[in-house]
Design an enzyme around this catalytic site. Structure first.
Site, short mmCIF file in Angstrom:
data_model
loop_
_atom_site.label_atom_id
_atom_site.label_comp_id
_atom_site.label_asym_id
_atom_site.label_seq_id
_atom_site.Cartn_x
_atom_site.Cartn_y
_atom_site.Cartn_z
CB CYS A 332 -0.98 -0.04 1.16
SG CYS A 332 -2.40 1.06 0.94
CG HIS A 427 -3.73 -3.67 3.41
ND1 HIS A 427 -2.56 -3.29 4.03
CD2 HIS A 427 -4.24 -2.54 2.85
CE1 HIS A 427 -2.36 -1.99 3.87
NE2 HIS A 427 -3.37 -1.51 3.16
#
Length: 484
Positions: A332, A427
């Site tokens: 991310c 994630h």
């Protein structure tokens, strides 16, 4: 409907874990139970099926309750970011930014929305177990409170106060809370329990009786230290449990602790691999030269954390690590930092601007005001996985032609030409045994191949069993108005 609120004598006394354990215990008794945290402050968040976000602690509690995630479980989420500001998320969606100066005034109008969420949860179940925030003893924050006594009194929900004996001073912490509370607030507390006890509980009998005498509250038991809790996702505080070098026979995975680190529970599956040592690198400490893999984690403020990374000299360490043939994984915000540049033309994280990235991936990121919030499924490193995306920004460039993952919704991430640098927006992907095994195989480590989801579920059952043995669950349910 029935409700019970668990508040604590302070932050990190184990409220989140206790609520998860109580949810599983109630679910095991056949009750329809749902968790709720009126207001959470955390950069660890989870994506709900409807495309909202809630605190990851509430996601764990929903799993414990065997219930799907829903934004009503955490109606107000504050996500700290740069310049003493927090992103305000209400009912799963970004609603703006709050500064430290206007936080107290801004939260008061949110109480009706919190109460609406709670009432919807009540209508769907037999029991709602509510987690407070911080401590009600922080009476300087009482005006306009929506997280502790403000919520309890508005809903009439009885409160049980949890004290952490492991940190010491638990008698003063519980009795002192009683002493400083407004009488009407204190009347909402109907009992206490003690958490994280090590040793023979009989040795604490006199202390337990003293708390009951000094506070006037009844005790609901003493919960011992439960080893299985180590298998549950990390809470909001980063605990440096491990050293900075790998023990014999282990590969070292190093992760710098950025000021606005987010969703660091991505690393939990690696922590539990016997062939791996995970080191969280604190400020002022170089990234160890002996690391096999460096992980750049998620961040709530990529530009600010990228500047901090350079301030610490970690950029030099990471580039040297790569020159030595070391692998790098960016997740991310960490993925964004690995590119050529990160631009914030709208000033979403602070003043508008742009900064060079580490240049380990030939991609560039432009932050935008649309937030990607979705569950994902696909393949990465040749293995299937599921996870979630939660980011602002679009990343493009030549290295994206070698995607890290193929998702049902399209390609994700990038891989460097030498194959040593990996970046992804996903994630939770390391929970998948196949993908984790493929990554560790690149590092020369044989994965144990465990299913992280099954391990977490087993830990919740072990926690619930301990709660049933050591706490007065019948009394807690009776207090809540639920069926024992």
């Amino acid at each position: 409907m029935a409700g019970l609120m668990l508040q604590g004598t302070g932050s990190d006394v184990g409220k989140s874990v206790l609520v998860a354990g109580l949810c599983r215990a109630a679910a095991n008794r056949g009750l329809r139970v749902l968790p709720c945290k009126p207001q959470n402050m955390s950069n660890n968040a989870a994506v709900t099926p409807e495309g909202g976000e809630i605190g990851r602690a509430q996601a764990l509690q929903a799993l414990a309750a065997r219930a799907p995630l829903h934004v009503d479980m955490n109606p107000v989420l504050l996500k700290p970011q740069a310049d003493r500001t927090s992103q305000l998320v209400v009912h799963g969606q970004v609603r703006g930014t709050l500064g430290a100066a206007n936080f107290r005034e801004a939260r008061r109008p949110l109480l009706p929305e919190v109460l609406a969420s709670y009432r919807r949860l009540e209508a769907r179940c037999d029991l709602v177990i509510v987690e407070g925030a911080g401590s009600p003893a922080e009476i300087n924050l009482r005006a306009g409170d929506i997280a502790n006594m403000g919520f309890a009194r508005a809903t009439g929900t009885p409160v049980v106060l949890a004290g952490d004996i492991d940190r010491g001073g638990v008698i003063a912490a519980v009795a002192g809370t009683r002493a400083v509370l407004d009488p009407a607030d204190a009347a909402m507390i109907r009992g206490f329990l003690i958490n994280k006890f090590r040793g023979d509980p009989a040795l604490f009998a006199d202390g337990y009786d003293a708390i009951a005498r000094l506070s006037g509250w009844r005790g609901f038991g003493v919960l011992p230290w439960v080893p299985a809790v180590a298998h549950l996702p990390s809470e909001d505080a980063v605990v440096l449990e491990r050293g900075l070098g790998a023990r014999a026979g282990k590969r070292l995975v190093a992760c710098p602790i950025l000021p606005r680190i987010a969703n660091f529970d991505d690393l939990d599956p690696l922590r539990q691999e016997p062939g791996v040592e995970v080191a969280m690198i604190p400020p002022g400490t170089p990234i160890p030269a002996g690391a096999t893999l460096v992980v750049l984690p998620g961040s709530k403020a990529t530009l600010a954390d990228l500047a901090f990374l350079r301030q610490e000299g970690w950029d030099i360490d990471i580039l040297a690590h790569h020159r030595r043939g070391g692998a790098v994984l960016g997740i991310c915000g960490g993925y964004q930092m690995l590119g050529r540049s990160v631009a914030d033309p709208l000033g979403l994280e602070g003043p508008p601007g742009e900064a060079p990235g580490l240049g380990l991936l030939d991609v560039a990121t432009v932050l935008g005001d649309r937030k990607a919030l979705r569950e994902v499924a696909g393949t990465g490193l040749g293995a299937a996985f599921t996870g979630y995306e939660m980011h602002m920004g679009v990343t493009t460039g030549p290295d994206a032609a070698r995607p890290f993952a193929r998702l049902e919704s399209g390609d994700d991430g990038a891989v460097s030409a030498d194959g040593l640098v990996l970046g992804t927006y996903c994630h939770g992907l390391l929970a998948a045994p196949g993908l984790r095994g493929a990554l560790l195989g690149r590092l020369g480590v044989q994965s144990e191949g465990f299913d992280q989801s099954a391990r977490v579920d087993a830990a919740l059952d072990a926690l619930a069993d301990a709660i049933e043995r050591h706490l007065d669950v019948d009394g807690l349910l009776a207090l809540a108005g639920g069926a024992a």
